[in-house]
Design a protein around this motif. Structure first.
Motif, mmCIF file in Angstrom:
data_model
loop_
_atom_site.group_PDB
_atom_site.id
_atom_site.type_symbol
_atom_site.label_atom_id
_atom_site.label_comp_id
_atom_site.label_asym_id
_atom_site.label_seq_id
_atom_site.Cartn_x
_atom_site.Cartn_y
_atom_site.Cartn_z
ATOM 1 N N UNK A 1 0.781 -1.221 0.000
ATOM 2 C CA UNK A 1 0.000 0.000 0.000
ATOM 3 C C UNK A 1 0.811 1.267 0.000
ATOM 4 N N UNK A 2 2.138 1.169 -0.055
ATOM 5 C CA UNK A 2 2.987 2.355 -0.070
ATOM 6 C C UNK A 2 3.389 2.666 -1.506
ATOM 7 N N UNK A 3 3.171 3.905 -1.926
ATOM 8 C CA UNK A 3 3.481 4.327 -3.287
ATOM 9 C C UNK A 3 4.890 4.906 -3.330
ATOM 10 N N UNK A 4 5.765 4.328 -4.139
ATOM 11 C CA UNK A 4 7.109 4.864 -4.303
ATOM 12 C C UNK A 4 7.072 6.024 -5.286
ATOM 13 N N UNK B 1 11.797 11.511 -20.068
ATOM 14 C CA UNK B 1 12.499 12.301 -19.062
ATOM 15 C C UNK B 1 12.712 11.513 -17.778
ATOM 16 N N UNK B 2 13.916 11.652 -17.233
ATOM 17 C CA UNK B 2 14.237 10.971 -15.983
ATOM 18 C C UNK B 2 14.343 11.930 -14.807
ATOM 19 N N UNK B 3 14.097 13.212 -15.057
ATOM 20 C CA UNK B 3 14.150 14.184 -13.964
ATOM 21 C C UNK B 3 12.775 14.395 -13.345
ATOM 22 N N UNK B 4 11.898 13.410 -13.522
ATOM 23 C CA UNK B 4 10.541 13.502 -12.998
ATOM 24 C C UNK B 4 10.283 12.392 -11.981
ATOM 25 N N UNK B 5 9.362 12.630 -11.050
ATOM 26 C CA UNK B 5 8.999 11.579 -10.096
ATOM 27 C C UNK B 5 8.011 10.601 -10.710
ATOM 28 N N UNK B 6 7.798 9.502 -10.028
ATOM 29 C CA UNK B 6 6.699 8.614 -10.393
ATOM 30 C C UNK B 6 5.420 9.168 -9.770
ATOM 31 N N UNK B 7 4.310 9.040 -10.462
ATOM 32 C CA UNK B 7 3.054 9.535 -9.887
ATOM 33 C C UNK B 7 2.404 8.495 -8.982
ATOM 34 N N UNK B 8 1.516 8.971 -8.144
ATOM 35 C CA UNK B 8 0.625 8.068 -7.418
ATOM 36 C C UNK B 8 -0.620 7.876 -8.279
ATOM 37 N N UNK B 9 -1.060 6.647 -8.412
ATOM 38 C CA UNK B 9 -2.231 6.353 -9.234
ATOM 39 C C UNK B 9 -3.436 6.096 -8.338
ATOM 40 N N UNK B 10 -4.529 6.780 -8.632
ATOM 41 C CA UNK B 10 -5.785 6.574 -7.907
ATOM 42 C C UNK B 10 -6.814 6.041 -8.898
ATOM 43 N N UNK C 1 -12.125 7.668 -17.572
ATOM 44 C CA UNK C 1 -10.809 7.025 -17.523
ATOM 45 C C UNK C 1 -10.699 6.039 -16.364
ATOM 46 N N UNK C 2 -11.403 6.328 -15.284
ATOM 47 C CA UNK C 2 -11.357 5.439 -14.128
ATOM 48 C C UNK C 2 -10.052 5.475 -13.364
ATOM 49 N N UNK C 3 -9.207 6.440 -13.658
ATOM 50 C CA UNK C 3 -7.932 6.558 -12.947
ATOM 51 C C UNK C 3 -7.395 7.981 -13.076
ATOM 52 N N UNK C 4 -6.572 8.367 -12.116
ATOM 53 C CA UNK C 4 -5.918 9.677 -12.149
ATOM 54 C C UNK C 4 -4.497 9.513 -11.637
ATOM 55 N N UNK C 5 -3.583 10.314 -12.185
ATOM 56 C CA UNK C 5 -2.181 10.262 -11.785
ATOM 57 C C UNK C 5 -1.829 11.555 -11.056
ATOM 58 N N UNK C 6 -1.326 11.402 -9.849
ATOM 59 C CA UNK C 6 -1.072 12.543 -8.979
ATOM 60 C C UNK C 6 0.435 12.708 -8.775
#
Length: 362
Positions: free
Chosen positions: A33-36, A71-80, A112-117
């Motif tokens: 349950x932890x989002x990296x 791009x690699x200077x970006x974080x990974x998003x949390x998906x809801x 879409x049923x999903x969002x990236x934060x």
């Protein structure tokens, strides 16, 4: 492990075995349950590299750059995820136990049923709700974020990250949301309206500290983020701390100290957010007590945007560290503190800055 130019060799292999040891000071074990929030290549670099070579003959970061597309200077998003619905839906997040302003809200397509934060704070707990345009809650829950490094996604801007998260020698950790570093907002890459909203409403930037020369700014005298963001420009150098620039550096750090004291998050930048910005960030983080290996890795994180290695031909990082080590003191932090004394800062001012910037490490 490969040498940074891609050629394998016995001597190089031995050096890398000695100087790129496993390290875990910036890594949180991701449980259920932890989002990296760290992208895989960056996370592996931070996890596996520990520099012990104080002569800066070896750099390991380019072994991790370019492993993924884009791009690699970006974080990974949390998906809801949420049940698909017609029309738009609102995604609302709020940091549990934090200020309401530290949150995220955006309208997305319900189908879409999903969002990236993006731009969430590591090691945190967020409550979220998904609501339709009529205010009906479709889904709610809790989201836990892992990792430690906080790279940021700001539309139109490159190489943006929070300097928070790094451990210090006294067992504390740099607070998130106090000082951000990155590339320019109005040059080759230009912050978009969406990016401006991210910087003002999510990162809550209150002060822009611009390290560029006057000719690089086209005589700008206000922030592109608007009148509510204070703008200060100081022409600094990359990796050099000459006496003729002492007054300028003193002004830079006094402005940053004052902004932190006034709870005004700072955005610190030059053109690319690598060299001049890296010099100021090195001194701030070293003053706070980040160890020498982590200082080098934090500097080299810009290589995921532009190649900047601590041993590279385009970098004076090694010379900067060597100059700082000429100051009196037993540790690198002591020596950097001595440099700040030379700029006119007192022990009381340094202690107050540290207390505001540091928190007990979990």
């Amino acid at each position: 492990m490969r040498h940074r130019n891609g050629r394998a060799g016995g001597y190089i292999a031995i050096l890398l075995a000695l100087f790129c040891l496993p390290y875990f000071s910036l890594v949180t074990a991701a449980g259920k349950g932890i989002v990296s929030l760290e992208n895989p290549s960056v996370k592996e670099f931070l996890t596996k590299v520990f520099y012990v070579d104080k002569r800066y003959r070896v750099s390991c970061v380019l072994d991790y750059v370019g492993r993924e597309k884009g791009r690699q200077d970006l974080p990974r998003p949390a998906e809801i995820t949420f049940p698909r619905t017609k029309g738009k839906v609102w995604i609302n997040l709020r940091l549990k136990g934090g200020k309401p302003a530290i949150g995220w809200k955006e309208k997305v397509k319900g189908g879409d049923g999903r969002a990236y934060v993006y731009n969430l704070v590591p090691r945190s707990r967020y409550a979220y709700t998904v609501q339709d345009t009529g205010g009906r809650t479709i889904k709610s829950g809790v989201l836990y974020t892992g990792g430690t490094l906080r790279m940021c996604r700001v539309d139109g801007v490159r190489n943006v990250r929070d300097i928070g998260g790094w451990r210090t020698g006294d067992g504390r950790r740099i607070r998130y949301g106090k000082i951000y570093r990155g590339g320019e907002l109005d040059g080759k890459h230009h912050v978009t309206e969406k990016g401006k909203q991210t910087m003002k409403k999510v990162l809550r930037i209150g002060v822009e500290v611009d390290l560029r020369k006057k000719k690089e700014t086209k005589d700008r005298n206000r922030s592109v983020l608007g009148n509510k963001v204070a703008y200060y420009r100081y022409s600094t150098l990359s990796y050099r701390l000459p006496d003729r620039k002492k007054a300028t550096y003193a002004k830079v750090f006094r402005r940053i100290f004052r902004s932190v004291e006034q709870e005004q998050p700072v955005y610190l930048h030059c053109v690319y957010g690598c060299d001049r910005t890296g010099t100021i960030a090195f001194l701030l983080e070293g003053l706070l007590g980040v160890n020498e290996s982590d200082l080098a890795k934090e500097y080299e994180l810009s290589s995921f945007y532009l190649p900047r290695t601590r041993d590279g031909a385009f970098s004076g990082y090694r010379e900067l560290v060597q100059e700082i080590k000429t100051y009196p003191g037993d540790t690198l932090q002591d020596k950097i503190t001595g440099y700040f004394h030379g700029l006119g800062f007192t022990d009381a001012q340094v202690k107050r800055f540290r207390d505001r910037m540091l928190t007990e490490a979990p």
